[in-house]
Design a protein around this motif. Structure first.
Motif, PDB file in Angstrom:
ATOM      1  N   ARG A  96      -5.856  -1.006  -7.013  1.00 50.54           N
ATOM      2  CA  ARG A  96      -7.156  -0.310  -7.120  1.00 50.54           C
ATOM      3  C   ARG A  96      -7.890  -0.340  -5.779  1.00 50.54           C
ATOM      4  O   ARG A  96      -8.399   0.683  -5.306  1.00 50.54           O
ATOM      5  N   GLN A  97      -7.871  -1.528  -5.142  1.00 53.23           N
ATOM      6  CA  GLN A  97      -8.542  -1.647  -3.838  1.00 53.23           C
ATOM      7  C   GLN A  97      -7.854  -0.773  -2.791  1.00 53.23           C
ATOM      8  O   GLN A  97      -8.521  -0.109  -2.000  1.00 53.23           O
ATOM      9  N   ASN A  98      -6.517  -0.762  -2.811  1.00 52.92           N
ATOM     10  CA  ASN A  98      -5.777   0.057  -1.846  1.00 52.92           C
ATOM     11  C   ASN A  98      -6.120   1.534  -1.996  1.00 52.92           C
ATOM     12  O   ASN A  98      -6.238   2.259  -1.003  1.00 52.92           O
ATOM     13  N   GLN A 125     -18.722   4.085  -2.243  1.00 49.57           N
ATOM     14  CA  GLN A 125     -19.087   4.194  -0.832  1.00 49.57           C
ATOM     15  C   GLN A 125     -17.841   4.269   0.055  1.00 49.57           C
ATOM     16  O   GLN A 125     -17.816   5.016   1.038  1.00 49.57           O
ATOM     17  N   ASN A 146      -9.563   1.975  -0.577  1.00 49.00           N
ATOM     18  CA  ASN A 146      -9.480   1.739   0.872  1.00 49.00           C
ATOM     19  C   ASN A 146      -8.909   2.941   1.601  1.00 49.00           C
ATOM     20  O   ASN A 146      -9.170   3.141   2.780  1.00 49.00           O
ATOM     21  N   TYR A 158     -15.420   2.692   7.064  1.00 49.47           N
ATOM     22  CA  TYR A 158     -16.630   2.009   6.595  1.00 49.47           C
ATOM     23  C   TYR A 158     -16.865   0.744   7.411  1.00 49.47           C
ATOM     24  O   TYR A 158     -17.955   0.502   7.936  1.00 49.47           O
ATOM     25  N   ALA A 159     -15.812  -0.075   7.534  1.00 49.46           N
ATOM     26  CA  ALA A 159     -15.946  -1.379   8.199  1.00 49.46           C
ATOM     27  C   ALA A 159     -16.199  -1.219   9.693  1.00 49.46           C
ATOM     28  O   ALA A 159     -16.939  -1.990  10.297  1.00 49.46           O
ATOM     29  N   ILE A 218      -5.192  -5.244  -6.548  1.00 49.95           N
ATOM     30  CA  ILE A 218      -4.816  -4.849  -5.182  1.00 49.95           C
ATOM     31  C   ILE A 218      -4.563  -3.343  -5.118  1.00 49.95           C
ATOM     32  O   ILE A 218      -5.008  -2.672  -4.190  1.00 49.95           O
ATOM     33  N   GLU A 267       0.837  -1.200   0.000  1.00 52.76           N
ATOM     34  CA  GLU A 267       0.000   0.000   0.000  1.00 52.76           C
ATOM     35  C   GLU A 267       0.875   1.255   0.000  1.00 52.76           C
ATOM     36  O   GLU A 267       0.394   2.361  -0.250  1.00 52.76           O
ATOM     37  N   PHE A 309     -19.633   0.057  -4.590  1.00 57.41           N
ATOM     38  CA  PHE A 309     -19.013  -0.177  -3.277  1.00 57.41           C
ATOM     39  C   PHE A 309     -17.752   0.686  -3.121  1.00 57.41           C
ATOM     40  O   PHE A 309     -17.529   1.289  -2.069  1.00 57.41           O
ATOM     41  N   ASP A 310     -16.962   0.772  -4.193  1.00 57.96           N
ATOM     42  CA  ASP A 310     -15.758   1.609  -4.149  1.00 57.96           C
ATOM     43  C   ASP A 310     -16.136   3.070  -3.901  1.00 57.96           C
ATOM     44  O   ASP A 310     -15.466   3.784  -3.155  1.00 57.96           O
ATOM     45  N   TRP A 353       0.313   5.236  -0.634  1.00 53.53           N
ATOM     46  CA  TRP A 353       0.725   6.257   0.347  1.00 53.53           C
ATOM     47  C   TRP A 353       1.733   7.240  -0.243  1.00 53.53           C
ATOM     48  O   TRP A 353       1.715   8.423   0.085  1.00 53.53           O
ATOM     49  N   TRP A 365     -11.843   2.245   3.864  1.00 54.67           N
ATOM     50  CA  TRP A 365     -12.406   0.950   4.286  1.00 54.67           C
ATOM     51  C   TRP A 365     -12.457   0.813   5.804  1.00 54.67           C
ATOM     52  O   TRP A 365     -13.401   0.258   6.361  1.00 54.67           O
ATOM     53  N   LEU A 366     -11.446   1.324   6.510  1.00 57.09           N
ATOM     54  CA  LEU A 366     -11.449   1.172   7.969  1.00 57.09           C
ATOM     55  C   LEU A 366     -12.644   1.904   8.573  1.00 57.09           C
ATOM     56  O   LEU A 366     -13.362   1.357   9.418  1.00 57.09           O
TER      57      LEU A 366
END
Lengths: 427, 171
Positions: free
Chosen positions: B97-99, B156, B102, B166-167, B95, B73, B153-154, B77, B163-164
């Motif tokens: 894209r998700q990072n 949101q 996130n 959100y989760a 990964i 990640e 979802f992305d 950063w 993500w932290l």
């Protein structure tokens, strides 16, 4: 409608479906190492959220730079070590017990068919060899995994690769996966799961299946996966013998995860491996792959045998078969890093370490180190390494260095010859 | 919510990997800020000089399979601490894209033809992203507008700030 193995695993672990395209999965295993976890730990601490969802489902290891090479890496190890102690994480592996995560954790029996597994490491896809869904993630996903035991994924599309025919002598799983990556290209499987099936996979050991699944990420795949069978049950037997009456019962039980005959695949490919010759990468992308015969004579400065791709006992045995009663070229620095203490110890017992030493290799402790240019074998500008690792990116093993990926057989042959050569000549 | 956009850093190559974005030897840093000087240090791209070309940029525009390779990640950063908030590309490695999402940052996919137009605008290009409308306005020597869709979802995650956040609220 039939389901693929991954669809079955997802259905069994579904926590939430925030949109029709996305799923939140409950995790069976969250694995941690000292490079991507410390920032998650310090972030959780700074938010007053220094908790873990289940210490028994978290596995941690110091493997990338071990023993620590400087104050910074010592600090990373300390953050992970202190955290593991604080949260009573029993499965924490430090110096003396540590090894390359994707070789060590399977050896400990942590990965089972049908499991969901994440780690802050892209080669987590290795564990798909056990019929698990295992995916590499970033630090934020890892952090949420540690805290809540969940992770988000897009619903997977599956690609099935049927491997048929017979591998020739001197051609191994590494050659097969390099060839597949060449065919798929580096993003040919992005957002896909690659299901490896067929007689070639069925005949492969767990070690070979791990090599196959390990490099699925190099084609962009979320996970590589094999259907769990008797070979899987035999590998896991010491850990599951109290759960099943016999190997047959375990093998039958594992079949519940197998893809249904009418499962839907986005793409189905078939490769006959019979004509395949040893493969090697050129350039700076893992899909830049040639027959090794086309690279004959390329000089090498260093040979590296190790990593989560090819640092297991079978790999060492294969290389030792070529190195026995031979000396490596005086032009070459040979480095062997057995991937785990168990591999190291087994190699000692079998006389393999002696063969490497007598051939002129340096044998290091188990670590990821050189594969990503962090320690234990970093290249200088312009140097060329014949390597059993998984990435040939620019600068990967050291700024300005060049990496050629190949099998342990081909790496051993390159060490002896002093240049890239066909390993079949030495068998 | 955070604003997305800024001056564009064009990286005209496919398959830019995370080792090029931030080499592994810097992964021993334990703060995000410490990564700042090392952005794109090993990028193999003719004429590109990170010391000269990165400052003042808010958006990276590249080609296919951006961010492939390692899961680090740190690659996200190092953009964040260099004030880059958005990457626009033809496609991303999963990964990376998700990072991005996130971390509450934007990874936008545009078709190759739109990217050709974007690369061809000329001069210093500045981009403004309207996340709610799914529109990108780009202005260089010429102007152009593009529409994009983000996985719901992305979106949101980005709106929640990552993500932290959100989760933690939801699970």
């Amino acid at each position: 409608m039939g389901q693929t193995i991954v669809e079955k695993i997802f259905a069994a672990h579904r926590r939430d479906t925030p949109t029709p395209e996305n799923i939140i999965l409950d995790l069976d295993v969250v694995m941690c190492h000292e490079i991507t976890t410390p920032i998650a730990i310090t972030d959780l601490e700074s938010r007053g959220m220094d908790r873990v969802f289940d210490p028994d489902k978290i596995k941690a290891v110091i493997d990338h730079v071990t023993p620590a090479k400087d104050s910074k890496t010592a600090t990373q190890g300390k953050i992970l070590r202190d955290w593991a102690r604080r949260h009573k994480i029993r499965d924490f592996f430090d110096i003396g017990a540590n090894g390359v995560c994707h070789a060590l954790f399977p050896e400990k029996g942590f990965i089972r068919p049908g499991y969901t597994v994440i780690m802050g490491d892209s080669h987590t896809c290795t564990h798909g060899a056990f019929g698990a869904f295992a995916a590499g993630v970033g630090t934020t996903d890892l952090e949420v995994g540690i805290l809540k035991g969940v992770c988000s994924f897009r619903l997977p599309k599956s690609m099935r690769i049927n491997l048929t025919g017979n591998l020739s002598a001197g051609v191994v799983a590494k050659d097969v996966i390099l060839h597949i990556i060449k065919e798929l290209t580096v993003n040919g499987a992005t957002d896909r799961v690659i299901e490896f099936v067929g007689p070639v996979v069925a005949a492969m050991s767990m070690e070979a299946r791990m090599t196959l699944c390990n490099m699925a990420i190099e084609a962009g795949a979320t996970c590589g996966i094999c259907l769990p069978d008797r070979v899987t049950a035999e590998y896991l037997w010491p850990f599951i013998k109290d759960e099943y009456e016999s190997l047959e019962v375990a093998t039958t039980h594992f079949k519940k995860w197998h893809s249904d005959p009418d499962a839907i695949y986005e793409k189905e490919l078939s490769f006959d491996v019979s004509g395949l010759v040893p493969q090697v990468t050129y350039g700076y992308k893992p899909d830049e792959v040639k027959d090794i015969t086309d690279m004959e004579g390329t000089p090498v400065d260093q040979v590296y045998i190790g990593s989560c791709t090819n640092g297991r006992i079978e790999d060492l045995r294969a290389a030792a078969g070529i190195l026995k009663n031979r000396r490596i070229s005086p032009q070459v620095r040979g480095i062997l890093s057995p991937a785990t203490p168990k591999v190291y110890s087994q190699a000692l017992e079998e006389g393999i370490i002696k063969i490497f030493l007598e051939a002129g290799f340096c044998v290091t402790n188990p670590t990821c180190g050189a594969c990503l240019g962090m320690s234990n074998g970093v290249l200088a500008e312009g140097e060329i390494c014949a390597s059993t690792t998984n990435r040939n990116f620019n600068g990967r093993m050291g700024k300005g260095g060049i990496v050629h990926l190949m099998s342990p057989l081909a790496a051993a042959a390159a060490a002896v010859a002093g240049h890239i050569t066909d390993p079949r000549k030495y068998q | 919510m955070k604003e997305f956009g800024g001056k564009v850093l064009f990286l005209d190559r496919s398959d830019i990997n995370t080792d090029e974005i931030i080499p592994a030897k810097y992964l021993t840093e334990n703060t995000k800020m410490a990564l700042q000087p090392f952005i794109l240090e090993d990028l193999k791209l003719g004429g590109f000089d990170p010391a000269r070309d990165v400052a003042g940029k808010g958006v990276v525009v590249s080609r296919a399979n951006f961010g492939c390779g390692s899961s680090r990640e740190h690659a996200v950063w190092v953009f964040e601490v260099n004030e880059i908030n958005t990457v626009i590309a033809e496609s991303f490695a999963r990964i990376f894209r998700q990072n991005m999402h996130n971390c509450g940052m934007l990874a936008i996919e545009l078709p190759a033809a739109d990217l050709d137009r974007l690369f061809g605008l000329g001069g210093e290009v500045e981009i403004a992203v309207d996340l709610a409308a799914g529109r990108i306005k780009a202005k260089g020597e010429r102007e152009a507008e593009f529409s994009f869709t983000l996985n719901e979802f992305d979106r949101q995650l980005v709106e929640a700030g990552g993500w932290l956040a959100y989760a933690d609220k939801k699970y």
